[in-house]
Design a protein around this motif. Structure first.
Motif, PDB file in Angstrom:
ATOM      1  N   VAL A  57      44.124  33.795  31.424  1.00  0.00           N
ATOM      2  CA  VAL A  57      45.636  35.052  31.642  1.00  0.00           C
ATOM      3  C   VAL A  57      45.443  36.238  32.192  1.00  0.00           C
ATOM      4  CG1 VAL A  57      46.751  36.137  29.795  1.00  0.00           C
ATOM      5  CG2 VAL A  57      46.527  33.839  28.631  1.00  0.00           C
ATOM      6  N   ALA A  58      43.892  36.903  31.774  1.00  0.00           N
ATOM      7  CA  ALA A  58      43.728  38.137  32.547  1.00  0.00           C
ATOM      8  C   ALA A  58      43.442  38.172  33.783  1.00  0.00           C
ATOM      9  CB  ALA A  58      42.561  38.781  32.045  1.00  0.00           C
ATOM     10  N   ARG A  59      43.402  36.893  34.849  1.00  0.00           N
ATOM     11  CA  ARG A  59      43.948  36.251  36.162  1.00  0.00           C
ATOM     12  C   ARG A  59      44.014  36.407  36.582  1.00  0.00           C
ATOM     13  NH1 ARG A  59      38.415  32.209  38.063  1.00  0.00           N
ATOM     14  NH2 ARG A  59      37.366  33.691  38.516  1.00  0.00           N
ATOM     15  N   GLN A  60      45.562  35.716  35.890  1.00  0.00           N
ATOM     16  CA  GLN A  60      47.029  35.548  36.027  1.00  0.00           C
ATOM     17  C   GLN A  60      47.633  36.796  36.382  1.00  0.00           C
ATOM     18  OE1 GLN A  60      47.756  32.370  37.828  1.00  0.00           O
ATOM     19  NE2 GLN A  60      45.621  31.830  37.531  1.00  0.00           N
ATOM     20  N   LEU A  61      47.253  37.623  35.343  1.00  0.00           N
ATOM     21  CA  LEU A  61      47.859  38.935  35.620  1.00  0.00           C
ATOM     22  C   LEU A  61      47.661  39.695  35.895  1.00  0.00           C
ATOM     23  CD1 LEU A  61      48.496  39.739  31.535  1.00  0.00           C
ATOM     24  CD2 LEU A  61      50.149  38.783  32.640  1.00  0.00           C
ATOM     25  N   ILE A  62      46.763  39.868  36.937  1.00  0.00           N
ATOM     26  CA  ILE A  62      46.276  40.626  37.971  1.00  0.00           C
ATOM     27  C   ILE A  62      47.175  40.460  39.524  1.00  0.00           C
ATOM     28  CG2 ILE A  62      44.039  41.096  37.298  1.00  0.00           C
ATOM     29  CD1 ILE A  62      42.533  39.146  39.827  1.00  0.00           C
ATOM     30  N   PRO A  63      47.568  41.083  39.969  1.00  0.00           N
ATOM     31  CA  PRO A  63      48.262  41.347  41.192  1.00  0.00           C
ATOM     32  C   PRO A  63      47.733  40.804  42.410  1.00  0.00           C
ATOM     33  CG  PRO A  63      47.951  43.442  41.400  1.00  0.00           C
ATOM     34  CD  PRO A  63      47.324  43.318  39.596  1.00  0.00           C
ATOM     35  N   ASN A  64      47.784  40.074  43.523  1.00  0.00           N
ATOM     36  CA  ASN A  64      47.599  39.748  44.551  1.00  0.00           C
ATOM     37  C   ASN A  64      46.639  41.300  45.395  1.00  0.00           C
ATOM     38  OD1 ASN A  64      47.002  37.049  44.229  1.00  0.00           O
ATOM     39  ND2 ASN A  64      48.806  36.616  45.267  1.00  0.00           N
ATOM     40  N   GLY A  65      45.514  41.570  45.866  1.00  0.00           N
ATOM     41  CA  GLY A  65      45.014  42.373  46.425  1.00  0.00           C
ATOM     42  C   GLY A  65      44.065  42.800  46.885  1.00  0.00           C
ATOM     43  N   ARG A  66      42.810  43.510  47.402  1.00  0.00           N
ATOM     44  CA  ARG A  66      41.884  43.638  47.647  1.00  0.00           C
ATOM     45  C   ARG A  66      40.736  43.257  45.964  1.00  0.00           C
ATOM     46  NH1 ARG A  66      40.277  48.707  50.649  1.00  0.00           N
ATOM     47  NH2 ARG A  66      40.738  49.850  48.262  1.00  0.00           N
ATOM     48  N   LEU A  67      41.040  43.555  45.138  1.00  0.00           N
ATOM     49  CA  LEU A  67      40.127  44.144  44.563  1.00  0.00           C
ATOM     50  C   LEU A  67      40.148  42.331  43.683  1.00  0.00           C
ATOM     51  CD1 LEU A  67      41.035  47.265  42.628  1.00  0.00           C
ATOM     52  CD2 LEU A  67      39.436  46.882  44.261  1.00  0.00           C
ATOM     53  N   LYS A  88      39.336  39.076  44.368  1.00  0.00           N
ATOM     54  CA  LYS A  88      37.737  39.219  44.270  1.00  0.00           C
ATOM     55  C   LYS A  88      36.501  39.397  43.008  1.00  0.00           C
ATOM     56  CE  LYS A  88      36.111  40.626  48.097  1.00  0.00           C
ATOM     57  NZ  LYS A  88      35.549  40.810  49.702  1.00  0.00           N
ATOM     58  N   TYR A  89      36.796  40.597  43.047  1.00  0.00           N
ATOM     59  CA  TYR A  89      36.112  41.892  42.027  1.00  0.00           C
ATOM     60  C   TYR A  89      36.295  41.447  40.330  1.00  0.00           C
ATOM     61  CZ  TYR A  89      34.937  44.137  46.495  1.00  0.00           C
ATOM     62  OH  TYR A  89      34.248  44.683  47.859  1.00  0.00           O
ATOM     63  N   ILE A  90      37.362  41.204  40.313  1.00  0.00           N
ATOM     64  CA  ILE A  90      38.001  41.066  39.012  1.00  0.00           C
ATOM     65  C   ILE A  90      37.522  39.325  38.873  1.00  0.00           C
ATOM     66  CG2 ILE A  90      40.099  40.895  37.317  1.00  0.00           C
ATOM     67  CD1 ILE A  90      41.350  42.973  38.693  1.00  0.00           C
ATOM     68  N   TYR A  91      37.995  38.471  39.638  1.00  0.00           N
ATOM     69  CA  TYR A  91      36.702  37.314  39.592  1.00  0.00           C
ATOM     70  C   TYR A  91      35.967  37.284  39.093  1.00  0.00           C
ATOM     71  CZ  TYR A  91      41.693  34.360  40.834  1.00  0.00           C
ATOM     72  OH  TYR A  91      42.536  34.094  41.159  1.00  0.00           O
ATOM     73  N   PHE A  92      35.480  37.783  39.544  1.00  0.00           N
ATOM     74  CA  PHE A  92      33.325  37.958  39.686  1.00  0.00           C
ATOM     75  C   PHE A  92      33.068  38.598  38.220  1.00  0.00           C
ATOM     76  CE2 PHE A  92      29.737  40.512  39.587  1.00  0.00           C
ATOM     77  CZ  PHE A  92      29.558  39.503  39.943  1.00  0.00           C
ATOM     78  N   PHE A  93      33.900  39.501  37.969  1.00  0.00           N
ATOM     79  CA  PHE A  93      33.748  40.476  36.260  1.00  0.00           C
ATOM     80  C   PHE A  93      34.341  39.635  35.349  1.00  0.00           C
ATOM     81  CE2 PHE A  93      35.180  43.178  32.974  1.00  0.00           C
ATOM     82  CZ  PHE A  93      34.248  43.432  32.812  1.00  0.00           C
ATOM     83  N   THR A  94      35.378  38.179  35.756  1.00  0.00           N
ATOM     84  CA  THR A  94      35.457  37.813  34.348  1.00  0.00           C
ATOM     85  C   THR A  94      34.842  36.253  34.451  1.00  0.00           C
ATOM     86  OG1 THR A  94      37.494  36.246  36.054  1.00  0.00           O
ATOM     87  CG2 THR A  94      38.224  38.390  34.622  1.00  0.00           C
ATOM     88  N   GLU A  95      34.303  35.777  35.705  1.00  0.00           N
ATOM     89  CA  GLU A  95      32.857  35.308  36.010  1.00  0.00           C
ATOM     90  C   GLU A  95      31.857  35.713  34.953  1.00  0.00           C
ATOM     91  OE1 GLU A  95      32.836  33.856  39.447  1.00  0.00           O
ATOM     92  OE2 GLU A  95      34.827  32.778  39.476  1.00  0.00           O
TER      93      GLU A  95
END
Length: 189
Positions: A20-30, A32-39
């Motif tokens: 759910v957190a991944r779906q709420l973030i907008p497309n942008g430069r960050l 890939k970093y948020i994906y890394f953090f959630t993983e």
């Protein structure tokens, strides 16, 4: 068996929260970093029972807190050092400006009888607030009421002699070497 079911429920809840957190973030430069953090959070959540083999969970959390505290402390120390450096630069600049005004005042007092005046001055100080360089530009006094015997005397002596005398006075007053003082007449050295 009950412990395994609770563990799977916790992992599933964590997985859903991260999706759910991944779906709420907008497309942008960050992104890939948020994906890394959630993983990373998901992997730590899955590996959490295995951390008990290496030590107590509380000990691990204490180590993490200690490391975070140490990192924050060193960051604060770097920030304080940076602030002190900037503050010292500010004070040095203020002292340089005040010394430049003093150089102009000293030059005006010496040059006044010769119909000359200081036009511009700059002073550069070392980190220890010692004179590193003095640059002074001298020109004709702009007032018309200085005509007379002293002005003619100064012109007769030549501006070189007058400027050398001024340089000697500045060397004595500021304790500077001859190479540290540059005096120019009308923009020429």
């Amino acid at each position: 068996m009950n412990v395994l079911i609770v563990y799977i429920q916790k992992i599933f809840a964590l997985f859903l929260l991260l999706v759910v957190a991944r779906q709420l973030i907008p497309n942008g430069r960050l992104k890939k970093y948020i994906y890394f953090f959630t993983e990373l959070v998901l992997i730590i959540g899955v590996m959490q029972p295995f951390f008990s083999f290496w030590g107590d969970n509380d000990a691990l959390l204490d180590k993490i807190r200690s490391e975070t505290f140490t990192e924050n402390l060193s960051e604060a120390s770097r920030d304080i050092s940076r602030m002190e450096y900037l503050r010292n630069d500010y004070y040095r600049k203020e002292y340089e400006d005040a010394a430049a005004l003093d150089v102009l005042s000293t030059a005006d007092g010496y040059l006044d009888p010769f119909g000359l005046a200081g036009k511009r001055a700059s002073v550069e100080l070392t980190e220890n607030y010692e004179v590193k360089k003095i640059v002074l530009t001298v020109g004709e006094k702009e007032e018309d009421d200085t005509e007379g015997m002293f002005v003619e005397q100064g012109k007769a002596q030549g501006s070189k002699v007058v400027l050398d005398g001024l340089k000697q006075r500045l060397m004595q007053y500021y304790g500077a070497e001859e190479e540290q003082i540059q005096i120019s007449y009308g923009g020429e050295r």
